[in-house]
Design a protein around this motif. Sequence first.
Motif, PDB file in Angstrom:
ATOM      1  N   GLY A  72      60.393  88.628  49.743  1.00 24.42           N
ATOM      2  CA  GLY A  72      61.373  87.558  49.914  1.00 24.42           C
ATOM      3  C   GLY A  72      62.252  87.721  51.135  1.00 24.42           C
ATOM      4  N   THR A  73      62.149  88.874  51.814  1.00 23.67           N
ATOM      5  CA  THR A  73      62.890  89.051  53.063  1.00 23.67           C
ATOM      6  C   THR A  73      61.970  88.652  54.214  1.00 23.67           C
ATOM      7  N   THR A  74      62.359  88.993  55.435  1.00 17.70           N
ATOM      8  CA  THR A  74      61.488  88.684  56.570  1.00 17.70           C
ATOM      9  C   THR A  74      60.611  89.877  56.953  1.00 17.70           C
ATOM     10  N   TYR A 101      51.817  82.369  48.408  1.00 18.23           N
ATOM     11  CA  TYR A 101      53.219  81.940  48.436  1.00 18.23           C
ATOM     12  C   TYR A 101      53.909  82.009  47.080  1.00 18.23           C
ATOM     13  N   TYR A 108      62.761  84.881  44.226  1.00 17.47           N
ATOM     14  CA  TYR A 108      63.858  83.923  44.414  1.00 17.47           C
ATOM     15  C   TYR A 108      64.321  83.350  43.071  1.00 17.47           C
ATOM     16  N   HIS A 159      56.334  70.091  45.987  1.00 14.56           N
ATOM     17  CA  HIS A 159      55.958  71.096  46.974  1.00 14.56           C
ATOM     18  C   HIS A 159      56.819  72.351  46.936  1.00 14.56           C
ATOM     19  N   ASN A 208      65.809  79.740  43.892  1.00 17.04           N
ATOM     20  CA  ASN A 208      66.602  79.645  45.119  1.00 17.04           C
ATOM     21  C   ASN A 208      67.662  80.739  45.201  1.00 17.04           C
ATOM     22  N   ARG A 209      67.375  81.880  44.551  1.00 17.73           N
ATOM     23  CA  ARG A 209      68.328  82.990  44.598  1.00 17.73           C
ATOM     24  C   ARG A 209      68.120  83.806  45.864  1.00 17.73           C
ATOM     25  N   PRO A 210      69.213  84.294  46.446  1.00 21.22           N
ATOM     26  CA  PRO A 210      69.081  85.121  47.642  1.00 21.22           C
ATOM     27  C   PRO A 210      68.687  86.569  47.312  1.00 21.22           C
ATOM     28  N   VAL A 211      68.116  87.248  48.286  1.00 22.97           N
ATOM     29  CA  VAL A 211      67.789  88.668  48.171  1.00 22.97           C
ATOM     30  C   VAL A 211      68.746  89.441  49.080  1.00 22.97           C
ATOM     31  N   ARG A 212      69.472  90.387  48.495  1.00 22.24           N
ATOM     32  CA  ARG A 212      70.473  91.126  49.263  1.00 22.24           C
ATOM     33  C   ARG A 212      69.974  92.548  49.543  1.00 22.24           C
ATOM     34  N   PHE A 290      52.783  83.995  53.198  1.00 19.38           N
ATOM     35  CA  PHE A 290      54.229  83.959  53.412  1.00 19.38           C
ATOM     36  C   PHE A 290      54.685  85.162  54.248  1.00 19.38           C
TER      37      PHE A 290
ATOM     38  N   GLY B 295      52.183  78.331  59.017  1.00 17.04           N
ATOM     39  CA  GLY B 295      52.854  78.058  57.754  1.00 17.04           C
ATOM     40  C   GLY B 295      53.479  79.273  57.087  1.00 17.04           C
ATOM     41  N   CYS B 296      53.724  80.333  57.857  1.00 19.12           N
ATOM     42  CA  CYS B 296      54.164  81.586  57.230  1.00 19.12           C
ATOM     43  C   CYS B 296      55.614  81.550  56.756  1.00 19.12           C
ATOM     44  N   ASN B 297      56.388  80.591  57.265  1.00 16.53           N
ATOM     45  CA  ASN B 297      57.777  80.436  56.812  1.00 16.53           C
ATOM     46  C   ASN B 297      58.734  81.554  57.226  1.00 16.53           C
ATOM     47  N   LEU B 298      58.312  82.427  58.139  1.00 16.97           N
ATOM     48  CA  LEU B 298      59.257  83.455  58.605  1.00 16.97           C
ATOM     49  C   LEU B 298      60.499  82.807  59.207  1.00 16.97           C
ATOM     50  N   VAL B 301      63.063  81.830  56.438  1.00 16.16           N
ATOM     51  CA  VAL B 301      63.810  82.954  55.861  1.00 16.16           C
ATOM     52  C   VAL B 301      64.763  83.547  56.902  1.00 16.16           C
ATOM     53  N   SER B 311      72.003  87.079  53.233  1.00 15.19           N
ATOM     54  CA  SER B 311      70.958  87.340  52.262  1.00 15.19           C
ATOM     55  C   SER B 311      69.672  86.640  52.698  1.00 15.19           C
ATOM     56  N   TYR B 312      68.559  87.136  52.140  1.00 13.22           N
ATOM     57  CA  TYR B 312      67.269  86.551  52.503  1.00 13.22           C
ATOM     58  C   TYR B 312      66.848  85.535  51.458  1.00 13.22           C
ATOM     59  N   GLY B 313      66.256  84.446  51.925  1.00 10.23           N
ATOM     60  CA  GLY B 313      65.813  83.419  51.008  1.00 10.23           C
ATOM     61  C   GLY B 313      65.315  82.226  51.787  1.00 10.23           C
ATOM     62  N   HIS B 315      66.462  78.995  50.505  1.00  6.98           N
ATOM     63  CA  HIS B 315      67.400  77.952  50.098  1.00  6.98           C
ATOM     64  C   HIS B 315      68.483  77.770  51.153  1.00  6.98           C
ATOM     65  N   ILE B 422      61.775  84.853  65.779  1.00  7.22           N
ATOM     66  CA  ILE B 422      60.867  85.543  64.855  1.00  7.22           C
ATOM     67  C   ILE B 422      59.476  84.910  64.821  1.00  7.22           C
TER      68      ILE B 422
END
Lengths: 608, 441
Positions: A72-74, A101, A108, A159, A208-212, A290, B295-298, B301, B311-313, B315, B422
């Motif tokens: 869930g991070t980059t 994905y 999240y 989607h 839609n929760r963030p990852v800290r 992803f 479509g990797c969505n980097l 995020v 934070s990562y996400g 949303h 990125i």
Amino acid sequence: MDLKQRAYCDRILRVNLSTGAITTTSLPAEVMPLVLGGKGLGAWLLYTEQAPGTDPLSPDNMLIFHNGPLTGTTAPTAGRFGVTTRSPATGTYFDAYCGGYWGQMLKYAGYDALVVTGAADSPVMLVIDNDRVELRPADQLWGSTVTAATERLRDEFGHDWQSLVIGPPGEQQRNVASIFNETRALARGGVGAVMGSKRLKAIVVRGNRPVRVFDKQKYERALQLAFRAVRMSSKTTLLTREGTANILEIIDVMGALPTRNFQQGQFELADEVCGAAFREHNWKKDYACFACPIGCGKWTIPLDDGKVIEGPEYETIFALGPNCAIGSRETIIRLSWWCDEYGMDTISVGGVLGFVMELFQRGLISAAELDGIAPVWGDGAAAEALVAKMAKVEGCGVWLAQGVAAIAERYPEGKPFAMHVKGLEMPAYHPSAAKGTALAYAVSERGACHLRGAPLSELFGGAADPLTIAGKPQLFRDTQADTAAWDSACLCLFPGYGMTLKELWQLVVAATGFDYPAPADLQLLGERVSTLVRLFNVREGFARANDTLPARNLSQPMAGGPAAGHVVELEPMLDEYYRIMGWDHNGVPTPERLRQLGLAALLEPEVG
Amino acid sequence: MKAGLQARMDRLFNRHGDGRAVCVAADHGYMSDVTPNVVKLRAITEAVIRGGVDGILLSPGQAMRLAPLFQGRDGPALIVRADWMNMPRLGTSNVANAVPQRILLNEKMITAEQAIALGASAITIYLFVGYDDEVEALGVDKCARFVNECRRAGLPCIIEPIAYGRQVTGANIVELLTLGAREAAEIGADALKIPYTGDVDSFRHLIEVADIPVLVLGGARSDNERDALELYAEAQEAGAAGCLMGRNVTKSPDPQRLIEQLCGIAHKGWTVDEALRGEVWEYVKLKAHPAKCTGCNLCVVACVASHDGGSYGTHLARLRIDPGKGVGQFKVMFCTLCKKCIDVCPTQALRWHPQSGAVELLVERCDNCGKCVEICPTQVIVHSDEGVRIIGSGTPAAPQKELPWYPVVCDLCGGAPECARICPTGAIFIEERKAFSPLAE
């Protein structure tokens, strides 16, 4: 220790399909630094919570989906997730991983893992919308293919949801069944059959929760280094260009490309089915999972009848191509389409085809027994007819879809060339031409597998002579530990063709704040996790006798190619490997090694 | 021969009086594929010389052929590769030329005297660490003899330690390289060519342990032009005496420019950004090549991670990847600075940010009417999760009110958008936004 500030959600979602009970528990905080997540967490839950002797297809078998701290991070490939269960194909601990994905969505939504137990009375789907989790009837979806189910769920939910589904072979509990997130699969070992045994057709999730992460600044710096390492690697550049199929030529040159059910190690039509040929003729666009900077996936140009797949990748090409003496790219794409559309593992399906073709070649099976299909080497139409039977689970497909080991029970004369270990069909590296890889196939916790520490670097990394056994147990031990650490962090293995364990360690330390003073600590963690899954298998009765290979590898010398005359000298490698791992002569981890790995104290009640 | 040795060291390391050398390794031709960077060697050599390169590493044969290019007082130093090895022919990056490799081989193909006759200022030889004891022992023996030969001839010997083989793992590679560096120094190397260890601290340690000049090598080429510069800048910060960069330069679409950039960092004290851009962009805009999007969505995020508490996400991202129609037909949806939201806003709550030129929300003027969200053609203006309480004095200019939500708009990350940084395929990138003044518009 607040795990929520350390890149975890600190929540496990538990769903009992028999009772309908939906609960959450927190993570075992004192265990997490020792197992990290992903594979480690799945192994921990399965070992400590599942009763010994649980039938893989019974309601009691746990089906555990898990992501990792970096999910869930980059981080490169931070969408990866896995599944852990006891396999109906092998009877062992079994883990499988998948890009796509879905993994980051579970994170999240606020869960590090999802544990499914029990079995529903009628087909259901699990709907996870952050904290709102419910079971809904899925009678309408039951019987539909992977694509049809996925599209219906997308139409119904939208989607911003992601789905996991099984196809008809999964519903009917066949050993070749996989679990699919769109075009990507949790594959092998019949993980789809376990889901089917629970009458769970689909799991849809949105969150839609963030990852800290623990130290954002340090993490961003580690990300920069990791991404640069991935970019500055000719191997990942090749993955981008030709997918995993880029290695087909070199594996063929090394004489390790299994052909005609492993009767040969080189394929006369290798040029036709290599990555460059697919790139030139069949692929039109790259696909990335992803958060993946590599993008090894490829979309094909539609076939005449409009069939499109994402793939084929190297293992699929080997299994449905050379292993069946098929040198037509279009046929491989077509066979792969059947597997993806109906939710089957391409390696296992290709293994079945190759085995049946050799049974037929030797007159051990007749067309009459195969519903009139005569599977001659290289016959694409016959192969497609057989795959369709398996996909629709009809006629001979009912028993073919149980895999090579089950077929060999019906045709015992085929056992010497039934290419599986512990019930899992062999992947695309001929063990007789790659001795370290042979050891990995024999020992791996989930049967013949190239992704549980097989030192493939002996083939395309030049790490050592692939035909000698000298040094291979140590090489396998190191690769196995690295891989287990990678799977516990839950990243794809491919960034590891640019990154090393050091870059992974930098990411993990910054994200979790766990006290790992050096990359070697992560390797130790990997060995701990590998030992834990060995303990599971030992508890289920597996031992040295099961760490073996088919007679074809042990006593039939290779017919030609660079490995001509070679067999696998397995016993001396096993002895040395067990010694290095601190296992006894029978392959059972010793109490002393369990203490050294920090497992003895954790498992006190079990180990005693 | 001491004077000769010193003169040649100076020719390589002291052309600018700063002890640094920006060098190019162009010796790939006899070990790997016949790729364009090998075939067009003369053109590439001429280009990097125009760029001001300090030294070029060549195979003996190419050194003979290209010798005229090195002549003259200002010509670059010639470095000759002394040995051949079979490792790169294994087919990891050059399948077409692959040969099955059973054991690591390494042969010496030129003597120190022959190299001097070619006009070489230095010579390079490999030292393998981590393969197995026998190969390592042979390598040490070969290097030791060669160092002596070079010393007698007065030719600086650059040893290149390579951590390669079955004892090498991700957990020990830095330790092995550091050990190899010290080993090379103990054998008597005059300088080192060595890979970057990945971070400044461990590379600084390696350089301190070696205690001789260190040239960092570049490794495989990255499509991201920033990578080679960043790697070199970090190595230099760690104390490297320069670089010996190969494929990043020879496979670059513009080798001359890359050398100019590296020389800027080495000899003029430029930062990576100064070297990279060469000009200042006051305002930027986002652009896209949708066909390149996997479509990797980097980007999505990364956008979230650079805002809202880090934070990562996905949303509340200020951009999104639209799945589009048909397989893999992604659409990259981001703020195109079309100005429709600014124009439609009835309360002038949106304007151009005076510094970044991005759309800016003056939240105290916002009545959350939602017109901007509706009109946005790319649908990237989103509702905030939480409302905001505006505490003003109560006048129309400074009202007191409570908004249940407000529009979240792209701020271009203040001028350096994270999404473009990125993106692994260059599907999103930045361009200069020319002739723009936030106040005039």
